[in-house]
Motif scaffolding. Structure first.
Motif, short mmCIF file in Angstrom:
data_model
loop_
_atom_site.label_atom_id
_atom_site.label_comp_id
_atom_site.label_asym_id
_atom_site.label_seq_id
_atom_site.Cartn_x
_atom_site.Cartn_y
_atom_site.Cartn_z
N THR A 202 -6.20 30.62 -21.56
CA THR A 202 -5.39 29.60 -20.86
C THR A 202 -4.36 30.26 -19.95
OG1 THR A 202 -5.67 28.05 -22.70
CG2 THR A 202 -3.85 27.64 -21.17
N ILE A 241 -8.98 24.94 -20.35
CA ILE A 241 -7.69 24.25 -20.46
C ILE A 241 -6.77 24.69 -19.31
CG2 ILE A 241 -5.65 23.86 -21.89
CD1 ILE A 241 -7.41 24.50 -24.34
N THR A 244 -6.55 23.16 -15.57
CA THR A 244 -5.86 21.90 -15.25
C THR A 244 -4.53 22.15 -14.54
OG1 THR A 244 -4.78 21.86 -17.42
CG2 THR A 244 -6.89 20.72 -17.22
N LEU A 266 -6.21 16.77 -17.61
CA LEU A 266 -5.63 17.48 -18.77
C LEU A 266 -6.21 16.93 -20.08
CD1 LEU A 266 -3.56 19.50 -19.91
CD2 LEU A 266 -1.87 17.64 -19.86
N ASN A 269 -10.05 17.98 -20.40
CA ASN A 269 -10.26 19.40 -20.72
C ASN A 269 -9.72 19.77 -22.08
OD1 ASN A 269 -11.08 19.34 -17.99
ND2 ASN A 269 -10.51 21.47 -17.72
N THR A 270 -8.62 19.16 -22.48
CA THR A 270 -8.04 19.46 -23.80
C THR A 270 -8.94 18.93 -24.91
OG1 THR A 270 -5.81 19.35 -22.85
CG2 THR A 270 -5.99 19.25 -25.24
#
Length: 616
Positions: A202, A241, A244, A266, A269-270
């Motif tokens: 990330t 993640i 985003t 968000l 993707n989370t």
């Protein structure tokens, strides 16, 4: 924030280069790769000439089409970040729906997996640097051409060359780096490894603002044996993640719709990453099974990572699509549409000026917003109710009945509802002028700014009328009231006709009506003096009232001219075949004066044939 992390990042790189010269090649590979992505994006913008934007407008008619567009656009551009930014811009300008934008974001997540396949299947198995050099050399020849499409092809070719070169240097850097330091010593297994390496993935994507670059870095490190397969899977999830962040940054200057889309990105993707981490063992087994079916070797971890990347992104879309309407409802609850404020710009924001198409349409909508406010103020300044005027079949009768004064400070109304919007439009148009816009878009931007200026001047003209409108039309004072009512009637009639022009289909709008109105105004200006003289001689109008009316009529006719010119600039399509016919029929200045004189001339006076023909 920039002042803090920029020196830290530079210092960290310099220290790394000092202790490990081989790290320089990895860092340079990442930099070259990112530079290649920028050139590829610039090349597509030049070559496409707005093609992507035009397709995007049409691609959101249904969710499957939006999803397909997201896959295709990201596959071609190799940048889900760029697709996200374009989608936010179009959504902020009101060109696409929120559900269509979310569909594109879903599709772009699937499209970004093609990059992993290209790198794992081609970039790591072929000496792509041998192709990169001639591509870059050929691209320079095209970049210096005058033709935009050729320059676009040149930039795109150079971008691909630098992408290949960046992958090559990252691969070479990790191969050399493993002789000095074995990064597999830092491998972590189990839940701790999943969490730590997901966070690392990330952070890497947040820093580089490109999940594609992160995936290439992961794949090259994996092929060099510098990271374990299990940790590579976690890094890939973390990269999803981190991507985003670009949408979130892009939404900061967007309106509420752009912010909703960034939140959807968000959430999607989370949730996808969470499902992938929870079922990592099952997904890994699925990867092994699929790899065996398609003939991928058990130890070809780079290709198996590409399979994993595809499976968990497709799985995320499959899981989220049934809940799409619920997701939209959640977004609308969490980010509420602000109450309309007529004194603030609705469409002008930083996201809308990212692309020529959204810039022009956002400015056009904002000018229409200003015009609505201006026309309402003009009618209220004339002591007329807008709704009554627009609904009336007999405007003159409606004007005669309107004697109750409006509780209105026209100066404050102008400052709050017109001047603030006009200032925003001028600033937006000036900012647009600093961009490299196509000539036709630049011309339209400045033309729209002039439309706004005409509307502002019309309101200012009516401001000068306000005092005597209150003095002479709140109750009947005879001839002077009739004179002021005639001005109110003409102004109200023109606002109604302009409104009708706006409601009509573009192909049904005619510029000939505007020429006729202009001729009537100039005729009315000449007739006004005669009428006032006759009333003074008859004793029906005092010299003081006549002087006030003559001054005010100048302002009123000026407002009429400005409204008509604004309508001409805003509504009449200059490039249509009808506009060309009307241009040929329109009066030139000399013929226009002759036509007005004909209205004043006694019967039998000769008028040039050209003017008679065009008027007929």
């Amino acid at each position: 924030m920039t002042r803090f992390y920029l020196p830290v990042a530079i210092a960290a790189l310099l220290i790394t280069f000092w202790f490990s010269p081989d790290a320089q090649e990895i860092a340079a590979g990442v930099a070259i790769f990112l530079f290649g992505m920028l050139m590829l994006e610039d090349g597509f913008k030049l070559f496409g000439g707005g093609t992507l934007e035009r397709l995007l407008e049409r691609a959101t008619a249904s969710t499957p089409r939006a999803l397909s567009f997201g896959v295709l656009a990201t596959t071609l551009l190799q940048s889900s970040s760029l697709v996200s930014v374009i989608t936010i811009s179009f959504l902020s300008a009101g060109l696409i729906s929120l559900i269509g934008g979310v569909g594109i974001i879903f599709g772009s997540n699937i499209g970004t997996t093609t990059g992993a396949w290209l790198v794992a299947g081609l970039g790591l198995k072929v000496n792509i640097a041998a192709y990169a050099m001639p591509m870059i050399a050929l691209s320079i020849v095209l970049v210096f051409q005058r033709s935009k499409p050729l320059r676009g092809i040149g930039y795109a070719l150079a971008g691909l060359g630098f992408l290949f070169l960046g992958i090559h240097h990252m691969k070479e850097g990790f191969d050399a780096f493993k002789d000095q330091i074995d990064l597999t010593r830092f491998a972590l297994s189990g839940l701790v490894g999943l969490v730590v390496y997901s966070l690392i993935g990330t952070m890497a994507t947040v820093i580089m603002q490109s999940s594609h670059a992160t995936m290439v870095l992961i794949l090259t490190a994996l092929s060099a044996g510098q990271i374990s397969y299990e940790n590579a899977l976690a890094l890939a999830v973390g990269a999803n993640i981190g991507t985003t962040i670009t949408a979130i940054i892009g939404s900061l200057g967007a309106n509420y719709q752009g912010k909703r889309l960034a939140l959807a990105h968000l959430i999607f993707n989370t949730v996808t990453a969470g499902v992938a981490l929870i079922f990592i063992s099952q997904l890994r087994d699925a990867v092994d099974a699929i790899s065996g079916l398609v003939g991928i070797a058990p130890d070809d971890y780079a290709l198996k990572l590409a399979v994993f990347h595809t499976i968990f992104n497709v799985l995320g879309v499959v899981l989220m699509l049934p809940f799409l309407k619920r997701l939209i409802a959640l977004l609308e609850r969490r980010i509420v549409e602000p109450q309309p404020d007529v004194s603030r710009p609705r469409y002008l924001n930083e996201a809308a000026d990212e692309f020529p198409q959204t810039l022009e349409i956002a400015l056009s909508k904002e000018v229409a917003h200003l015009s609505e406010n201006a026309i309402e103020l003009i009618l209220h300044g004339l002591n007329l109710h807008q709704n009554e005027v627009f609904a009336s079949d007999n405007i003159a009768a409606t004007v005669r009945k309107s004697r109750v004064p409006f509780e209105l400070d026209l100066g404050d109304g102008y400052e709050a509802r017109v001047k603030t919007l006009y200032s925003a439009i001028v600033e937006f148009a000036t900012r647009a002028g600093d961009k490299r816009l196509p000539a036709e878009v630049a011309d339209r931007v400045f033309e729209l700014r002039d439309v706004a200026s005409d509307m502002v001047q019309a309101v200012k003209s009516v401001k000068h009328l306000r005092k005597n409108i209150l003095n002479y039309t709140t109750y009947n004072k005879g001839a002077v009231t009739e004179l002021y009512d005639s001005l109110r009637t003409e102004l109200a009639r023109i606002t109604v006709e302009i409104r009708n022009m706006g409601l009509a289909a573009p192909e049904d709008r005619s510029g000939l009506w505007l020429d006729q109105e202009r001729a009537q105004i100039e005729d009315a200006v000449r007739m006004t003096t005669r009428r006032v003289d006759a009333l003074i001689r008859a004793g029906d109008l005092s010299p003081a009232a006549a002087t006030s009316f003559m001054n005010d009529s100048t302002y009123a006719y000026s407002a009429m001219r400005q409204l008509i010119e604004a309508a001409r600039r805003y509504y009449i399509e200059r490039d249509s075949s009808m506009a060309e016919v009307e241009r040929l029929l329109a009066l030139d200045p000399d013929e226009f004066d002759e036509a007005v004189q004909q209205d004043e001339a006694p019967a039998g006076t000769d008028v040039p044939q050209a003017a008679r023909t065009k008027l007929s």
